[in-house]
Design an enzyme around this catalytic site. Structure first.
Site, PDB file in Angstrom:
ATOM      1  N   PRO A 258       0.832  -1.212   0.000  1.00  0.00           N
ATOM      2  CG  PRO A 258      -0.883  -1.607   1.544  1.00  0.00           C
ATOM      3  CD  PRO A 258       0.448  -2.149   1.082  1.00  0.00           C
ATOM      4  CB  CYS A 259       1.583   3.654  -2.553  1.00  0.00           C
ATOM      5  SG  CYS A 259       0.059   4.065  -3.437  1.00  0.00           S
TER       6      CYS A 259
END
Length: 512
Positions: free
Chosen positions: A214-215
């Site tokens: 997840p960014c």
């Protein structure tokens, strides 16, 4: 009797393999000065055992000597024997267990896991078996399907052994639309990755681990929106790299593939990832790849990380990743014929006003209003259906006050994602899956390059000299071998990987 465990390496002294042990750790385990030991190889267990022998023992023995330092006397045990080379190579990491005066020598736990994953991976590759993948943060399966497709084009099959995804709608979409990824052996987990129990040794062993970390906390927009200074500060996503590393340890894959925004390369998280993977015996290569270089109309740069085990795709280089498809000239190539009076066209005056406020506040965010004549568009994100002010929109050809979002079909095409991967969902969910996905063609090309390097490993991995082992008499046959025209390195006497792959890539693509 107490137990001592010593981690050491197989050394060499005067060209003879040697294990060197000393200190109170030996005394605690019952190994005393003057004791004589015989060395026994237990090949089935891949270990050696040193046992004390009586005075009248006939055969090769090793005697524990003494050493004094700072007035303290302690045992010193040097075991010099070429027999060690039958199981271990010099510099191999060893684990020595001493108890009840017996000494057991095995490979270190990390080296055992390295050997196990290489053996499992190569056996499957040789037998044409599908490689088992652990998919973390699976989403709608776009990253996994692109990797599956690229490997398949290179003649390497794969399937999802375990897939983990928090959002039910995304996992349901993948199970419904990506049936080729899932098998009867697959375990689909819908839930928080932090709540999965990895203890007890029940996690299936994998060949490849894939994770689109997840960014949310690493991207520029994510840090701005969440008002955080670094990726690790994000309350939900900041520590998920730890969970990924726990899965690597538990599933012991031969390869690890990670992707994230390019800013992730300089985070503390990525520094820890590099350190831990290296300590587990992986070699890491990474690059930032641009989507438009691989046929995408969406400009989307992503950090791509490949961690491999020595002996598997050692020669892989990102320079060998080449496009498999041609980029359309303009956005019009993917635009649908939307009626000019369609309710998709909206008066978004409030976004224009917001843009002015942002400019006045010095935020630098501007709208992306496109006609379709552009050669590319900016990044389309997860919340695209919410009409975010900075994401690409198309202007009405006659009424400049009106604009619209890309349709899900257009959005998928801009990212080179097969539209069938999101069919059956609401438009909002389709945009969510697509918006946080990768450029399909980019990762397909990357996986194809990895797959071709695996084919190279399969063909030449057991050779140390192509010239000597395949061609034979260099004086008579040098330059006449089947692959000599592709270039053979004069020093290594092995075919040049890039040249071999370039010569055979088209054959694999045609066969696929």
């Amino acid at each position: 009797m107490a137990t001592s465990i010593i981690n050491t390496k197989l050394g060499e002294n005067r060209n003879v393999a040697r294990v060197w042990l000393e200190g109170q750790k030996l005394s605690r385990g019952g190994v005393n000065v003057g004791a004589r030991y015989a060395l026994h190889m237990q090949e089935g267990f891949q270990r050696f055992e040193l046992r004390p022998v009586p005075e009248n023992y006939v055969g090769e023995t090793f005697t524990v000597s003494r050493r004094e330092k700072n007035g303290i006397v302690f045992p010193l045990f040097e075991i010099r024997s070429e027999t060690f080379r039958k199981l271990f190579e010099v510099s191999a990491k060893l684990r020595v267990i001493i108890r009840d005066a017996r000494i057991i020598i095995t490979r270190s736990q990390i080296d055992i896991k390295i050997a196990e994953r290489v053996k499992r991976f190569m056996e499957k590759l040789k037998n044409g078996q599908k490689l088992a993948t652990v998919s973390l943060f699976h989403g709608g399966g776009v990253l996994d399907k692109s990797i599956h497709s690229g490997l398949q084009k290179a003649g390497v099959g794969s399937f999802i052994q375990v897939g983990v995804e928090l959002e039910d709608a995304y996992l349901e979409s993948s199970l419904r639309n990506n049936k080729e990824l899932w098998s009867e052996e697959s375990i689909a987990i819908c839930g928080d990755i932090k709540e999965i129990n990895l203890q007890g040794g029940n996690i299936p062993q994998a060949d490849i681990l894939v994770a689109g970390l997840p960014c949310t906390g690493a991207s520029v927009a994510g840090r701005s929106k969440n008002k955080i200074s670094c990726a690790e500060e994000h309350s939900a996503a900041g520590s998920m790299f730890v969970d990924m590393l726990d899965w690597v340890k538990a599933s012991n894959p031969a390869m690890v593939i990670l992707e994230n925004v390019k800013q992730y390369a300089s985070t503390a998280s990525m520094m820890v990832i590099r350190s831990v993977l290296t300590s587990l015996g992986y070699r890491i290569k990474e690059a930032v790849l641009q989507g438009t270089d691989f046929g995408s109309l969406e400009s989307r740069e992503r950090l791509v990380v490949l961690a491999t085990t020595p002996g598997i795709a050692d020669e892989f280089e990102f320079d060998n990743v080449v496009p498999l498809r041609k980029k359309p000239e303009t956005l019009k190539a993917i635009m649908e014929d939307i009626p000019l009076d369609s309710d998709r066209w909206k008066d978004l005056t409030y976004l224009a006003e917001k843009e002015e406020r942002d400019k006045a506040a010095g935020k630098g965010f501007t709208r992306q209003l496109l006609t379709g004549d552009e050669a590319s568009c900016g990044t389309i994100g997860k919340s695209y259906a919410k009409y975010r002010s900075t994401e690409p929109m198309l202007i009405h050809p006659l009424q400049s006050a009106l604009s619209r979002l890309f349709t899900p079909q257009e959005h998928a095409a801009a990212k080179t994602i097969p539209y069938g991967m999101v069919e059956g969902n609401s438009e909002t969910v389709m945009h969510e899956i697509l918006g946080q996905s990768v450029i399909f063609a980019k990762f397909e090309a990357f996986a194809f390059a990895v797959g071709m390097m695996l084919q190279y490993t399969l063909n030449f991995g057991e050779l140390t000299s192509y010239c000597g082992q395949v061609c034979g008499d260099l004086g008579k046959n040098c330059g006449l071998g089947n692959i000599c025209q592709l270039g053979v390195d004069a020093q290594t006497e092995m075919p040049d990987p890039a040249s071999w792959i370039a010569a055979h890539a088209e054959d694999y693509l045609l066969a696929a």
